[in-house]
Motif scaffolding. Structure first.
Motif, PDB file in Angstrom:
ATOM      1  N   TRP A  28      39.818  36.634  37.144  1.00 29.37           N
ATOM      2  CA  TRP A  28      38.679  37.260  37.796  1.00 29.37           C
ATOM      3  C   TRP A  28      39.115  38.300  38.815  1.00 29.37           C
ATOM      4  CZ3 TRP A  28      34.951  36.846  34.823  1.00 29.37           C
ATOM      5  CH2 TRP A  28      34.754  35.670  34.088  1.00 29.37           C
ATOM      6  N   GLY A  29      40.311  38.114  39.361  1.00 24.93           N
ATOM      7  CA  GLY A  29      40.850  39.161  40.226  1.00 24.93           C
ATOM      8  C   GLY A  29      41.115  40.439  39.447  1.00 24.93           C
ATOM      9  N   LEU A  30      41.584  40.260  38.208  1.00 21.39           N
ATOM     10  CA  LEU A  30      41.826  41.407  37.346  1.00 21.39           C
ATOM     11  C   LEU A  30      40.515  42.099  36.991  1.00 21.39           C
ATOM     12  CD1 LEU A  30      44.352  42.693  36.075  1.00 21.39           C
ATOM     13  CD2 LEU A  30      43.872  41.382  34.007  1.00 21.39           C
ATOM     14  N   VAL A  31      39.489  41.292  36.689  1.00 24.24           N
ATOM     15  CA  VAL A  31      38.169  41.849  36.400  1.00 24.24           C
ATOM     16  C   VAL A  31      37.658  42.654  37.591  1.00 24.24           C
ATOM     17  CG1 VAL A  31      35.742  41.288  35.994  1.00 24.24           C
ATOM     18  CG2 VAL A  31      37.533  40.062  34.736  1.00 24.24           C
ATOM     19  N   ASN A  32      37.779  42.065  38.786  1.00 21.33           N
ATOM     20  CA  ASN A  32      37.295  42.743  39.988  1.00 21.33           C
ATOM     21  C   ASN A  32      38.049  44.044  40.223  1.00 21.33           C
ATOM     22  OD1 ASN A  32      35.774  42.687  42.649  1.00 21.33           O
ATOM     23  ND2 ASN A  32      37.875  42.754  43.383  1.00 21.33           N
ATOM     24  N   MET A  33      39.344  44.057  39.941  1.00 25.25           N
ATOM     25  CA  MET A  33      40.136  45.263  40.124  1.00 25.25           C
ATOM     26  C   MET A  33      39.629  46.388  39.232  1.00 25.25           C
ATOM     27  SD  MET A  33      44.242  45.874  39.530  1.00 25.25           S
ATOM     28  CE  MET A  33      44.081  45.699  37.731  1.00 25.25           C
ATOM     29  N   VAL A  34      39.396  46.074  37.961  1.00 23.37           N
ATOM     30  CA  VAL A  34      38.935  47.093  37.018  1.00 23.37           C
ATOM     31  C   VAL A  34      37.550  47.606  37.405  1.00 23.37           C
ATOM     32  CG1 VAL A  34      38.298  47.554  34.624  1.00 23.37           C
ATOM     33  CG2 VAL A  34      40.326  46.193  35.127  1.00 23.37           C
ATOM     34  N   VAL A  35      36.638  46.667  37.709  1.00 25.49           N
ATOM     35  CA  VAL A  35      35.266  47.055  38.047  1.00 25.49           C
ATOM     36  C   VAL A  35      35.225  47.904  39.304  1.00 25.49           C
ATOM     37  CG1 VAL A  35      32.999  46.197  38.749  1.00 25.49           C
ATOM     38  CG2 VAL A  35      34.231  45.062  36.896  1.00 25.49           C
ATOM     39  N   SER A  36      35.939  47.475  40.354  1.00 29.49           N
ATOM     40  CA  SER A  36      35.913  48.227  41.613  1.00 29.49           C
ATOM     41  C   SER A  36      36.530  49.608  41.435  1.00 29.49           C
ATOM     42  CB  SER A  36      36.645  47.453  42.714  1.00 29.49           C
ATOM     43  OG  SER A  36      38.002  47.249  42.376  1.00 29.49           O
ATOM     44  N   TYR A  37      37.566  49.707  40.609  1.00 29.51           N
ATOM     45  CA  TYR A  37      38.210  50.999  40.364  1.00 29.51           C
ATOM     46  C   TYR A  37      37.260  51.956  39.654  1.00 29.51           C
ATOM     47  CZ  TYR A  37      41.590  54.415  38.568  1.00 29.51           C
ATOM     48  OH  TYR A  37      42.258  55.568  38.258  1.00 29.51           O
ATOM     49  N   VAL A  38      36.630  51.473  38.580  1.00 27.34           N
ATOM     50  CA  VAL A  38      35.711  52.320  37.814  1.00 27.34           C
ATOM     51  C   VAL A  38      34.533  52.763  38.675  1.00 27.34           C
ATOM     52  CG1 VAL A  38      34.097  52.383  35.876  1.00 27.34           C
ATOM     53  CG2 VAL A  38      36.354  51.353  35.580  1.00 27.34           C
ATOM     54  N   LEU A  39      33.948  51.822  39.413  1.00 22.99           N
ATOM     55  CA  LEU A  39      32.761  52.153  40.203  1.00 22.99           C
ATOM     56  C   LEU A  39      33.091  53.083  41.372  1.00 22.99           C
ATOM     57  CD1 LEU A  39      30.739  48.814  40.274  1.00 22.99           C
ATOM     58  CD2 LEU A  39      30.446  50.799  38.808  1.00 22.99           C
ATOM     59  N   GLY A  74      44.399  64.550  39.052  1.00 21.46           N
ATOM     60  CA  GLY A  74      45.467  64.949  39.955  1.00 21.46           C
ATOM     61  C   GLY A  74      45.383  64.356  41.339  1.00 21.46           C
ATOM     62  N   TYR A  75      44.253  63.713  41.691  1.00 25.36           N
ATOM     63  CA  TYR A  75      44.109  63.210  43.056  1.00 25.36           C
ATOM     64  C   TYR A  75      43.334  61.891  43.125  1.00 25.36           C
ATOM     65  CZ  TYR A  75      43.773  63.595  48.157  1.00 25.36           C
ATOM     66  OH  TYR A  75      43.888  63.371  49.501  1.00 25.36           O
ATOM     67  N   LEU A  76      42.035  61.928  42.781  1.00 27.10           N
ATOM     68  CA  LEU A  76      41.183  60.773  43.043  1.00 27.10           C
ATOM     69  C   LEU A  76      41.599  59.539  42.263  1.00 27.10           C
ATOM     70  CD1 LEU A  76      38.715  59.696  44.537  1.00 27.10           C
ATOM     71  CD2 LEU A  76      37.316  60.424  42.603  1.00 27.10           C
ATOM     72  N   MET A  77      41.928  59.690  40.978  1.00 28.07           N
ATOM     73  CA  MET A  77      42.254  58.517  40.179  1.00 28.07           C
ATOM     74  C   MET A  77      43.506  57.816  40.694  1.00 28.07           C
ATOM     75  SD  MET A  77      41.315  59.879  36.320  1.00 28.07           S
ATOM     76  CE  MET A  77      41.492  58.277  35.552  1.00 28.07           C
ATOM     77  N   LEU A  78      44.399  58.569  41.331  1.00 28.66           N
ATOM     78  CA  LEU A  78      45.600  57.965  41.904  1.00 28.66           C
ATOM     79  C   LEU A  78      45.276  57.254  43.214  1.00 28.66           C
ATOM     80  CD1 LEU A  78      48.080  60.902  41.218  1.00 28.66           C
ATOM     81  CD2 LEU A  78      47.743  58.831  39.868  1.00 28.66           C
ATOM     82  N   LEU A  79      44.501  57.920  44.084  1.00 28.49           N
ATOM     83  CA  LEU A  79      44.166  57.307  45.361  1.00 28.49           C
ATOM     84  C   LEU A  79      43.241  56.101  45.193  1.00 28.49           C
ATOM     85  CD1 LEU A  79      45.557  59.686  46.781  1.00 28.49           C
ATOM     86  CD2 LEU A  79      43.633  59.750  48.360  1.00 28.49           C
ATOM     87  N   ALA A  80      42.288  56.188  44.247  1.00 29.88           N
ATOM     88  CA  ALA A  80      41.341  55.084  44.046  1.00 29.88           C
ATOM     89  C   ALA A  80      42.038  53.824  43.567  1.00 29.88           C
ATOM     90  CB  ALA A  80      40.259  55.499  43.047  1.00 29.88           C
ATOM     91  N   ALA A  81      43.231  53.971  42.990  1.00 36.19           N
ATOM     92  CA  ALA A  81      43.970  52.795  42.532  1.00 36.19           C
ATOM     93  C   ALA A  81      44.500  51.971  43.705  1.00 36.19           C
ATOM     94  CB  ALA A  81      45.126  53.223  41.632  1.00 36.19           C
ATOM     95  N   ILE A  82      44.656  52.595  44.873  1.00 33.56           N
ATOM     96  CA  ILE A  82      45.231  51.887  46.022  1.00 33.56           C
ATOM     97  C   ILE A  82      44.357  50.712  46.452  1.00 33.56           C
ATOM     98  CG2 ILE A  82      45.874  52.109  48.460  1.00 33.56           C
ATOM     99  CD1 ILE A  82      46.807  54.949  47.835  1.00 33.56           C
ATOM    100  N   PRO A  83      43.056  50.921  46.804  1.00 36.06           N
ATOM    101  CA  PRO A  83      42.244  49.761  47.201  1.00 36.06           C
ATOM    102  C   PRO A  83      42.033  48.773  46.066  1.00 36.06           C
ATOM    103  CG  PRO A  83      40.881  51.738  47.018  1.00 36.06           C
ATOM    104  CD  PRO A  83      42.301  52.183  46.926  1.00 36.06           C
ATOM    105  N   ALA A  84      41.939  49.257  44.829  1.00 32.56           N
ATOM    106  CA  ALA A  84      41.708  48.351  43.702  1.00 32.56           C
ATOM    107  C   ALA A  84      42.910  47.434  43.478  1.00 32.56           C
ATOM    108  CB  ALA A  84      41.398  49.151  42.443  1.00 32.56           C
ATOM    109  N   VAL A  85      44.101  48.024  43.416  1.00 29.22           N
ATOM    110  CA  VAL A  85      45.311  47.238  43.160  1.00 29.22           C
ATOM    111  C   VAL A  85      45.672  46.367  44.364  1.00 29.22           C
ATOM    112  CG1 VAL A  85      47.786  47.390  42.705  1.00 29.22           C
ATOM    113  CG2 VAL A  85      46.205  48.881  41.480  1.00 29.22           C
ATOM    114  N   CYS A  86      45.577  46.935  45.557  1.00 28.85           N
ATOM    115  CA  CYS A  86      45.904  46.152  46.756  1.00 28.85           C
ATOM    116  C   CYS A  86      44.928  44.989  46.933  1.00 28.85           C
ATOM    117  CB  CYS A  86      45.888  47.046  47.991  1.00 28.85           C
ATOM    118  SG  CYS A  86      47.266  48.221  48.042  1.00 28.85           S
TER     119      CYS A  86
END
Length: 409
Positions: A69-80, A34-46
């Motif tokens: 590799w940008g896509l890889v970095n997005m997924v990794v940074s989001y998960v971590l 309801g909160y963190l997974m939505l907000l954490a997408a902001i830095p990853a996607v941006c």
């Protein structure tokens, strides 16, 4: 909960908002979905858009991170980032009694999640790499949110709030360094690197021990991440949400294991370490949570033992590849304190970090152990003195837990 209104209120009126958060019901799933997974997408996607689609330029020269590799970095940074908040909550919870507070896993998670709001929203500046420094400045406001939230949710002594905040920030920096170093391993540096050159081992030395990301298995993890990223790109082009979800799970598994610790131990394996009787008390209940929950590389098993007023709770938790990092961060604070009614101590012994807290009248006691492989063991009791609790904790086969090997993703 309206996520926009909550984010706005925690930023503009943190103290009254913390008061509301303190009393509202919550659990891990609701805080994340309801909160963190939505907000954490902001830095990853941006970050992905800024580095791979917009790029950064200077003196007429423009550079972009390759799309894959940008896509890889997005997924990794989001998960971590999701995992990092969870680990930080564990640290906040463990440190609370040392600063006059009350231990509560869910309250600690509330603090970690909502205090990260400013840092997560600051990730929007990653759209323009030249403005990314502004994101760091926005993240500094999260320190103030942490400072105002700790005494309200964790009930820490007001005069100790600054020290409590400082220690948590140091732990967060350690987490950030290791997560950042791990994330960098998946970014292209040169053709020879991706052609199979040796990857340097990354080590971060902390007062609680050295955290090392072993180069063994990094190449395999890179291949898995590359495969998952291609699958995600293909699913995106085909507008296939099922395939996208499957590719995301693959990427999550690879990211969870890239720190060298592998996947979280199976929850049933942890359950096997909970005996049916402990100190003559029968097991009255148990709970098992799989590490796949919410896509986080964690697993845990807990049990209750009791007879009459005597009640004992044992909890075993594994954080997968992040376990060693959490153990090192926890070990940064060592010492002891005592007054007329209460005593507690944190120390290291045989490579393990131990913490004891107990009431001198024998009404409550707690013993926590961070094992060398990062598995966390907690034993707490009501109507029991610390000597009896230690005896019970010694009956658990923690050595066996410490030698369990994790599967590679």
């Amino acid at each position: 909960m309206n996520i926009v209104e909550r984010a706005k209120s925690i930023l503009l009126a943190p103290r009254p908002t913390w008061q509301v958060i303190d009393t509202e019901p919550a659990d891990t799933a609701s805080l994340y979905t309801g909160y963190l997974m939505l907000l954490a997408a902001i830095p990853a996607v941006c970050g992905f858009i800024g580095m791979s689609l917009i790029g950064m330029g200077m003196f007429g020269v423009s550079m972009r991170v390759p799309f894959l590799w940008g896509l890889v970095n997005m997924v990794v940074s989001y998960v971590l980032s999701l995992v990092g908040v969870y680990v930080l909550a564990l640290i906040i919870d463990l440190l609370a009694p040392r600063f006059g507070g009350a231990s509560s896993r869910i309250q600690a998670l509330k603090v970690a999640v909502y205090a990260s709001t400013a840092a997560m929203l600051g990730g929007v500046f990653a759209l323009l790499p030249m403005l990314s420094m502004l994101g760091l400045l926005a993240g500094l406001y999260s320190i103030y949110l942490l400072y105002t939230g700790l005494p309200i949710l964790m009930k820490s002594a007001q005069e100790k709030s600054a020290a409590y905040t400082a220690v948590v920030i140091v732990a967060a920096i350690v987490l950030g360094l290791v997560v950042g170093a791990a994330n960098a391993l998946f970014m292209p540096r040169s053709a020879s690197h991706w052609a199979g050159g040796d990857a340097a081992t990354v080590s971060v030395r902390t007062p609680g021990g050295e955290v090392t990301i072993d180069s063994a298995g990094i190449a395999a993890a890179q291949k898995k991440m590359e495969q998952a990223a291609r699958s995600m790109e293909r699913a995106r082009s085909q507008n296939d949400p099922t395939a996208m979800a499957a590719a995301t799970r693959e990427a999550t598994a690879a990211a969870a294991g890239m720190l060298g610790g592998g996947q979280a131990l199976e929850a049933q394996t942890l359950k096997a370490a909970l005996p049916e009787q402990l100190g003559g008390l029968a097991r009255t209940a148990f709970e098992v949570q799989d590490g796949a929950a919410l896509g986080l590389p964690t697993s845990q098993a807990s049990a209750k033992y009791g007879s009459g007023e005597r009640a004992v709770r044992v909890e075993i938790m594994d954080l997968g590849g992040l376990g060693a990092m959490a153990a090192a961060a926890i070990g940064m604070v060592q010492g002891e304190k005592e007054d007329q009614t209460h005593a507690e101590k944190t120390w290291q012994e045989g490579g393990r970090t131990l913490h004891e807290s107990y009431a001198k009248d024998g009404s409550a006691a707690e013993r926590k152990i961070a094992l060398k492989n990062g598995v966390l063991v907690s034993v707490s009791a009501d109507h029991m003195d610390i000597a009896a609790l230690r005896s019970m904790a010694d009956q658990l086969d923690v050595a066996k837990l410490e030698h369990l090997e994790r599967k590679k993703p």
